[in-house]
Design a protein around this motif. Sequence first.
Motif, mmCIF file in Angstrom:
data_model
loop_
_atom_site.group_PDB
_atom_site.id
_atom_site.type_symbol
_atom_site.label_atom_id
_atom_site.label_comp_id
_atom_site.label_asym_id
_atom_site.label_seq_id
_atom_site.Cartn_x
_atom_site.Cartn_y
_atom_site.Cartn_z
ATOM 1 N N ASN A 30 0.849 -1.195 0.000
ATOM 2 C CA ASN A 30 0.000 0.000 0.000
ATOM 3 C C ASN A 30 0.883 1.243 0.000
ATOM 4 O O ASN A 30 1.436 1.648 1.022
ATOM 5 C CB ASN A 30 -0.905 -0.010 1.234
ATOM 6 N N ARG A 31 1.014 1.871 -1.152
ATOM 7 C CA ARG A 31 1.933 2.999 -1.322
ATOM 8 C C ARG A 31 1.529 4.194 -0.460
ATOM 9 O O ARG A 31 2.374 4.861 0.148
ATOM 10 C CB ARG A 31 1.967 3.389 -2.800
ATOM 11 N N GLU A 32 0.241 4.493 -0.388
ATOM 12 C CA GLU A 32 -0.214 5.641 0.394
ATOM 13 C C GLU A 32 0.110 5.454 1.876
ATOM 14 O O GLU A 32 0.490 6.404 2.562
ATOM 15 C CB GLU A 32 -1.720 5.852 0.201
ATOM 16 N N LEU B 33 3.830 6.142 2.411
ATOM 17 C CA LEU B 33 4.141 7.566 2.386
ATOM 18 C C LEU B 33 3.702 8.254 3.672
ATOM 19 O O LEU B 33 4.397 9.136 4.193
ATOM 20 C CB LEU B 33 3.467 8.232 1.173
ATOM 21 N N GLU B 34 2.550 7.850 4.185
ATOM 22 C CA GLU B 34 2.069 8.424 5.444
ATOM 23 C C GLU B 34 3.036 8.112 6.586
ATOM 24 O O GLU B 34 3.352 8.979 7.413
ATOM 25 C CB GLU B 34 0.679 7.881 5.775
ATOM 26 N N LYS C 288 6.151 10.528 -5.465
ATOM 27 C CA LYS C 288 4.725 10.175 -5.535
ATOM 28 C C LYS C 288 4.119 10.622 -6.845
ATOM 29 O O LYS C 288 3.287 9.936 -7.433
ATOM 30 C CB LYS C 288 3.998 10.787 -4.337
#
Length: 390
Positions: free
Chosen positions: A295-297, A300-301, A390
């Motif tokens: 899960n890329r998001e 990043l979070e 991103k």
Amino acid sequence: MLGDKNRLAQVLINLVGNAIKFTEEGFVKLMVSQKRQTKDKVWIKFSVQDSGIGIPAEKLGQIFNRFSQSGETNSRRFGGTGLGLNISKSIVEKMNGLIEVNSKEGAGSEFSFEIAFNKSDRKQSSDSQSTPKEPGDKRLNPIRILLCEDNELNQVLMTKLLSPPHFELTLAKSGLEGVRYLESHSVDLILMDIQMPVMDGYQATDKIRNELNIKAPIIALSANFLIKEKKKCLDAGMDDYLSKPFSQEELFQKIRDWAPAGSVASNTDGEYHPDLQASELPVDLSILSEFSGGNREFELEMIRMFLDQVKSWKEEMKQDISQESFEGIKASSHRLKSSFAVIGAKDEALAQLQVLAENRDLSNIIGVFQGMIEYLDLAIPFLEEKLNKK
């Protein structure tokens, strides 16, 4: 074989680096050999041998102690705090191994340890993708878990890992908040961080057991992986112990061990086959990738939260050092250690800072902190670049 590649790497880096430091000429060898095996396990021996200065016989018994070197002259000559061997010993013990040393002054040294690894029945494939098997069947009852944890990054991570439909997770930011929740709610399992503000894990466990009379299993979460820390947790009334950093499967296995009958976790064999991924320097993001499941998001979070924490920590440390607040140095370094582990950043210096703070060694604290700043000057731009992609 299945094992903790990060802890193993840390021990080998410490031992090989130490051997190189004390060997001006000759050789440093790393030898790996299989000692024995059963149907499910294989025992591997790791040996680091050098032709360096060696260790006097009278010093061998203390060589794994904190701040121990083979002599004052060597300490001045080669530098360092002497923490590497103590940390290596602790990590090997965490992996249920025993580290030993054979040495003769002037004739080199050999450090060796033996670790039992579970066998993997999976055939490695360059294009295979494997994820940890969650402890459960969606048709069974979810596990109600209370997590007492003050670190925001760890809260986000655990919320990701312990998500519906397998789990019902409740977050408490302190031991006191967790105790108050339990006054009116029932849970199947409690994950208890040890160092928290307002009320720590030991105090919260005492109230849960002796005032609320709650028998739900309590698993301690701690960045200290010393045997005495585990014993202290069990003596305080906790049922099990999980040291940070832990893998996704280590967490799931603990949950399976203590889950009530009829829950999702009690009805799975829990096989787990992690993929080995190449590390990226100066930060090994494969650890975060394992937790995120791609899960890329989410990744990043977590990176953004880590960068915010590091910025705050640097300012806290500067203030604590200027005020000689050793308790503040110890607490903030401990708090950041698990965040470093999740991101895959190098956290050895944080462990050193905790020990140095306990010994009120301000001069070495300043040196280690400066080394941390130099490392973060490389790690932060690396992570910021990941965000910008991103």
